[in-house]
Structures are given as structure tokens and as C-alpha cells.
Write an enzyme that holds these catalytic residues in place. Structure first.
Site, PDB file in Angstrom:
ATOM      1  N   ASP A  79     -15.767  11.487   1.457  1.00 44.82           N
ATOM      2  CA  ASP A  79     -14.906  11.364   3.039  1.00 44.82           C
ATOM      3  C   ASP A  79     -13.848  12.354   3.540  1.00 44.82           C
ATOM      4  OD1 ASP A  79     -13.067  10.431   1.442  1.00 44.82           O
ATOM      5  OD2 ASP A  79     -12.621   8.793   3.294  1.00 44.82           O
ATOM      6  N   ASN A 148      -7.605  -2.354   5.552  1.00 44.16           N
ATOM      7  CA  ASN A 148      -8.175  -3.390   6.961  1.00 44.16           C
ATOM      8  C   ASN A 148      -9.398  -3.343   6.714  1.00 44.16           C
ATOM      9  OD1 ASN A 148      -9.125  -0.071   6.944  1.00 44.16           O
ATOM     10  ND2 ASN A 148      -9.127   0.206   8.742  1.00 44.16           N
ATOM     11  N   HIS A 150     -11.058  -0.939   4.673  1.00 43.13           N
ATOM     12  CA  HIS A 150     -12.482   0.237   4.177  1.00 43.13           C
ATOM     13  C   HIS A 150     -12.143   0.648   3.366  1.00 43.13           C
ATOM     14  CE1 HIS A 150      -9.474   3.521   5.457  1.00 43.13           C
ATOM     15  NE2 HIS A 150      -9.012   3.272   4.215  1.00 43.13           N
ATOM     16  N   GLU A 155     -15.095   2.641   8.841  1.00 39.16           N
ATOM     17  CA  GLU A 155     -13.809   1.182   9.059  1.00 39.16           C
ATOM     18  C   GLU A 155     -14.080  -0.107   9.382  1.00 39.16           C
ATOM     19  OE1 GLU A 155     -11.219   2.138   9.168  1.00 39.16           O
ATOM     20  OE2 GLU A 155     -10.101   3.391   9.933  1.00 39.16           O
TER      21      GLU A 155
END
Ligand code: F6R
Length: 254
Positions: A79, A148, A150, A155
Site C-alpha cells: 500500500d 481497527n 485493517h 479498512e
């Protein structure tokens, strides 16, 4: 092999290797070394962040000692930030070059770079996927775990079959990332990431997790419902995941 490790099977095909913080980098580096032992020119996907730093230090140490040969490794990116073009020091590409690729002597031409230029980005994301196919697919995809849940910049809510694409970053992620920017107002709000589906297609996956702050989300990922609300839980759809967790991160696994 790293000593003093406990390997557990928490879900079918998910192996969890629990190590002391001191052994974390070495256990992660073993994943890379074992892969390169069977395929010297393996295609390996690398994450950025705090978690993989001990991995990169250990790989560089082993290379200096002549214990690992990185000369044919084909690195690909997981990413980056949308708009992180040029010399932007915080782009994940530049971060990886600084922390690992440059000191390892891995030429820029060998790195399959995640596109970040907003201009023509959708087409560039398709080309990125095509580049993975042309390399014969990813042999080993290494991942960190977001607070979270991810993986990459996928996400919560990211579909299991998502591909490389632009994503809007959640507030949890931008707040966590602000630590890396001298001016927090400049933290990008969009990323470009391999999709969950792209990640799941890798022939093997290494999930690296350390620190007490990740204990709860690691538990949710491995033992909670398999749901897009916790993208890392989708890794349980495939039976080729090796988790390296330090004792603090593994503390809620029971
Ligand atoms: C970074 C990435 C992210 C991080 C995750 C954990 O390339 O894809 O998913 O792996 O946010 O970040 P750290 O390791 O900094 O806690």
C-alpha cells in the site's frame, strides 16, 4: 529457527507463533528466509510501519553476515498514500527504500511500486494487479495489523474480493499515521492498497503483530466472527496464514 516459541493452531490453516519481543524480528525474518530457500526469486509483499522494523533490521543483519541472499528477491508493495509522489519522504515507497531496500542493495527497478499519482489512478491500479500476475503471483505477503483490524489499507467494510484500489482512510488510521508526519494537517486521507482479494491470493501470508495495544484486535481477528468489519478476520478464509505475535499481542488469545 527461533528458539523459545510456542506455535498454536487457533483456526484451520492459521498457525500462530508466539515469541518474546526479542525474537520477533527473527521469527518474521525466518518467514522470508524459508521462502527464499525454496525460491530465490520469490515475489514477496512488504508492509511499512513500526511492526516490521525488527524484521527489516534482522534481514539486513543476516545479509551482512552472509546468511541470506536477497539478490534475486522480487519485492512488491502492499500500500501507499494517494498523492505521495516524487521524493515525499513519508511515502511508503520511500520509507521502504530507506529502511530496507536501499541498505539491502535492492535496486529501484526490482521493486513493483504501488501507484500513487491521482491522475489515472484506477487504470494504474489495474496495471498494478497485472504486474503481480506477470510476476507469477505473490509467493509470500507480509502484513501488519491496524488497530481497527485493517490489513494494508483495507479498512473495515472492505469486501473479501476487493482488488487494488483507492480507499478512504478512517479517522483511526489517519490519527495513528499522524505520528509520522511533522505537520499532522498534511496526513493524506486516501490510500492505495492491494485489496483483500489480492492479499488472499498470495500463496502464503505472514501476519506480524506486536505490542499490547494490538491484543484485542488480534483476538477479534483470530477468534471473533469472520466479518468485513474486521478485515484481518477474512484471512481465515484461506488456510495458508502464519501469524507471528509477541507475547503482549497474543495475551488475549486464551
Ligand atoms: C502499512 C500497512 C498497515 C500497517 C498497520 C500497522 O504498510 O499496510 O496496515 O501494517 O497499520 O501499523 P504499525 O505496524 O505501524 O502498527
Amino acid at each position: 529457527m527461533t528458539t523459545g516459541v510456542l506455535t498454536r493452531q487457533l483456526a484451520p490453516g492459521i498457525e500462530v507463533q508466539i515469541v518474546s519481543p526479542a525474537d520477533f524480528g527473527s521469527a518474521a525474518a525466518d518467514l522470508v528466509q524459508n521462502q527464499l530457500a525454496v525460491k530465490a526469486n520469490a515475489v514477496i509483499g512488504f508492509p511499512t510501519g513500526n511492526t516490521p522494523l525488527p524484521l527489516y533490521h534482522e534481514l539486513l543483519r543476516r545479509q551482512q553476515q552472509g546468511q541470506i541472499d536477497l539478490s534475486q528477491l522480487q519485492p512488491v508493495m502492499l500500500d501507499d498514500y494517494l498523492g505521495a509522489v516524487g521524493d515525499e519522504p513519508i511515502s511508503f515507497y520511500n520509507w521502504l527504500r530507506r529502511e530496507f531496500f536501499d541498505p539491502a542493495g535492492i535496486a529501484a527497478s526490482r521493486i513493483w511500486r504501488m501507484p500513487t499519482d491521482p491522475d489515472g489512478i484506477d487504470e494504474a491500479c489495474r496495471r498494478y494487479e497485472q504486474g503481480l500476475v506477470e510476476r507469477g503471483g505473490v509467493d509470500l505477503q507480509l502484513l501488519g495489523l491496524g488497530l481497527n483490524g485493517h490489513i494494508g489499507f483495507n479498512e473495515p467494510g472492505s469486501p473479501a474480493d476487493s482488488r487494488t484500489r483507492v480507499v478512504k482512510l478512517t479517522e483511526t488510521t489517519t490519527v495513528a499515521n499522524a505520528a509520522y508526519w511533522s505537520d499532522p494537517s498534511k496526513v493524506p486521507h486516501s490510500g492505495v492498497t492491494m485489496g483483500v482479494g489480492t492479499i488472499l491470493e498470495a500463496r502464503s501470508i505472514g501476519l506480524l503483530v506486536n505490542g499490547a495495544a494490538k491484543a484485542e484486535i488480534l483476538r477479534a481477528a483470530l477468534l471473533g466472527p469472520m466479518t468485513t468489519a474486521v478485515p484481518a478476520s477474512l484471512l481465515r478464509k484461506v488456510q495458508k496464514v502464519h501469524v507471528v505475535a509477541d507475547e503482549a499481542a497474543a495475551s488475549q488469545l486464551g
